[in-house]
Design an enzyme around this catalytic site. Structure first.
Site, PDB file in Angstrom:
ATOM      1  CG  ASP A   1      -1.818   1.230   1.284  1.00  0.00           C
ATOM      2  OD1 ASP A   1      -2.474   1.502   0.259  1.00  0.00           O
ATOM      3  OD2 ASP A   1      -1.862   1.912   2.315  1.00  0.00           O
ATOM      4  CB  SER A   2       0.221   4.763  -0.763  1.00  0.00           C
ATOM      5  OG  SER A   2      -0.930   4.966   0.036  1.00  0.00           O
TER       6      SER A   2
ATOM      7  CB  CYS B   1      -3.076   0.464  -2.759  1.00  0.00           C
ATOM      8  SG  CYS B   1      -3.000   2.187  -3.301  1.00  0.00           S
TER       9      CYS B   1
ATOM     10  CD  GLU C   1      -0.297   7.065   5.890  1.00  0.00           C
ATOM     11  OE1 GLU C   1       0.807   7.137   6.446  1.00  0.00           O
ATOM     12  OE2 GLU C   1      -0.713   6.035   5.309  1.00  0.00           O
TER      13      GLU C   1
ATOM     14  CB  CYS D   1      -9.008   4.616   0.179  1.00  0.00           C
ATOM     15  SG  CYS D   1      -7.351   4.935   0.838  1.00  0.00           S
TER      16      CYS D   1
ATOM     17  CG  HIS E   1      -5.134   5.140   4.135  1.00  0.00           C
ATOM     18  ND1 HIS E   1      -4.577   4.672   2.971  1.00  0.00           N
ATOM     19  CD2 HIS E   1      -4.104   5.643   4.872  1.00  0.00           C
ATOM     20  CE1 HIS E   1      -3.266   4.894   2.994  1.00  0.00           C
ATOM     21  NE2 HIS E   1      -2.953   5.470   4.135  1.00  0.00           N
TER      22      HIS E   1
END
Length: 271
Positions: free
Chosen positions: A10-11, A73, A151, A185, A187
């Site tokens: 993932d990013s 992702c 994040e 996403c 996240h």
């Protein structure tokens, strides 16, 4: 039996929602996780750049002889189709599994998608949903700020700023009467409790990471690629930027201290 690890990338931290699902659904499997924390977020990048990053992430994981690679992702899964074709092993994204779950969950055929700019603008979810039923309607909303919230560990239920941002993103979806929302996403599942509270009990949330892991589980079973029974799965984490922040937030997201299993690994921009 196949005792090679599953590769997950993932990013940044978002893909840990998929790791969490693997720990629950595939506890015997070893995992190699790569979080490209140096270049997060992917969702605001051009398609060409996302393709490049995805290829580099795949090439990195292939060094570990992974038996399967999961792109945890939403942006890569929506945009980087050419990169996916370069993978030498089975490659799973999050779009198709999530759409299948949403199509089964919806009762009124109105499905919302929360994603990054790249994911929503790609139209990937809309195209995939129409394969199930041309009559289903999709409503996408770009939610770039949610990636930054995760994040930076702004995920507490009582965080008024996070809640207000989520309410704003949900407003256009709820005004359309959606009864199912794809968290497009990986996240976003980390914010699912707040999203669910604001969306209401009548709206089903689709966790893209979990649905993709269910697909992985089925592939491993069908192709007889599961790890040995009784094996206790191990995880190694690699990230492309400083480890301290990643470890601190990962402890919150996963509920365990992973600091001894995290390694910094630089990714060359030129490759």
């Amino acid at each position: 039996m196949d005792n090679r690890p599953i590769g997950v990338f993932d990013s940044g931290l978002g893909g840990l929602s998929a790791v969490r699902a693997i720990l629950k659904l595939l506890p015997n499997e070893d995992i190699i996780y790569f979080g490209d924390t140096q270049r997060v977020p992917y969702g605001s990048r051009s398609e060409k750049t996302i393709e490049q990053y995805a290829r580099q992430d795949i090439e990195f994981l292939e060094q570990f002889d992974c038996k399967l690679i999961l792109a945890a992702c939403g942006t890569v899964s929506s945009v980087a189709k050419n990169a996916a074709k370069c993978a030498k092993e089975p490659f799973i994204g999050v779009v198709s599994p999530a759409v299948k779950a949403a199509a089964e969950a919806t009762k009124n055929g109105k499905i919302g998608v929360m994603g990054t700019w790249a994911t929503i603008n790609s139209g990937a979810y809309d195209r995939e949903i129409k394969k199930y039923s041309p009559g289903y309607k999709t409503f996408g909303v770009c939610c770039p700020v949610l990636v930054s919230l995760v994040e930076n560990n702004w995920i507490d239920d009582d965080d008024s700023i996070t809640r207000e941002i989520i309410k704003r993103y949900l407003a256009p979806l709820l005004s359309e009467g959606v009864d199912t929302i794809i968290l497009g996403c990986t996240h976003f599942p980390h914010l699912a409790p707040i999203i669910q509270q604001e969306a209401g009990a009548g709206v089903s949330l689709i966790d893209t990471g979990r649905e993709a892991v269910l697909e992985v589980k089925e592939i491993l079973r069908r192709q007889k690629m599961e790890n040995s029974a009784g094996h206790s799965g191990k995880i190694r984490y690699y990230i492309s930027d400083k480890t301290q922040n990643f470890c601190m937030i990962a402890k919150t997201l996963l509920g365990v201290d992973i600091s001894e299993n995290v390694t910094f690994r630089e990714i060359s921009e030129k490759s």
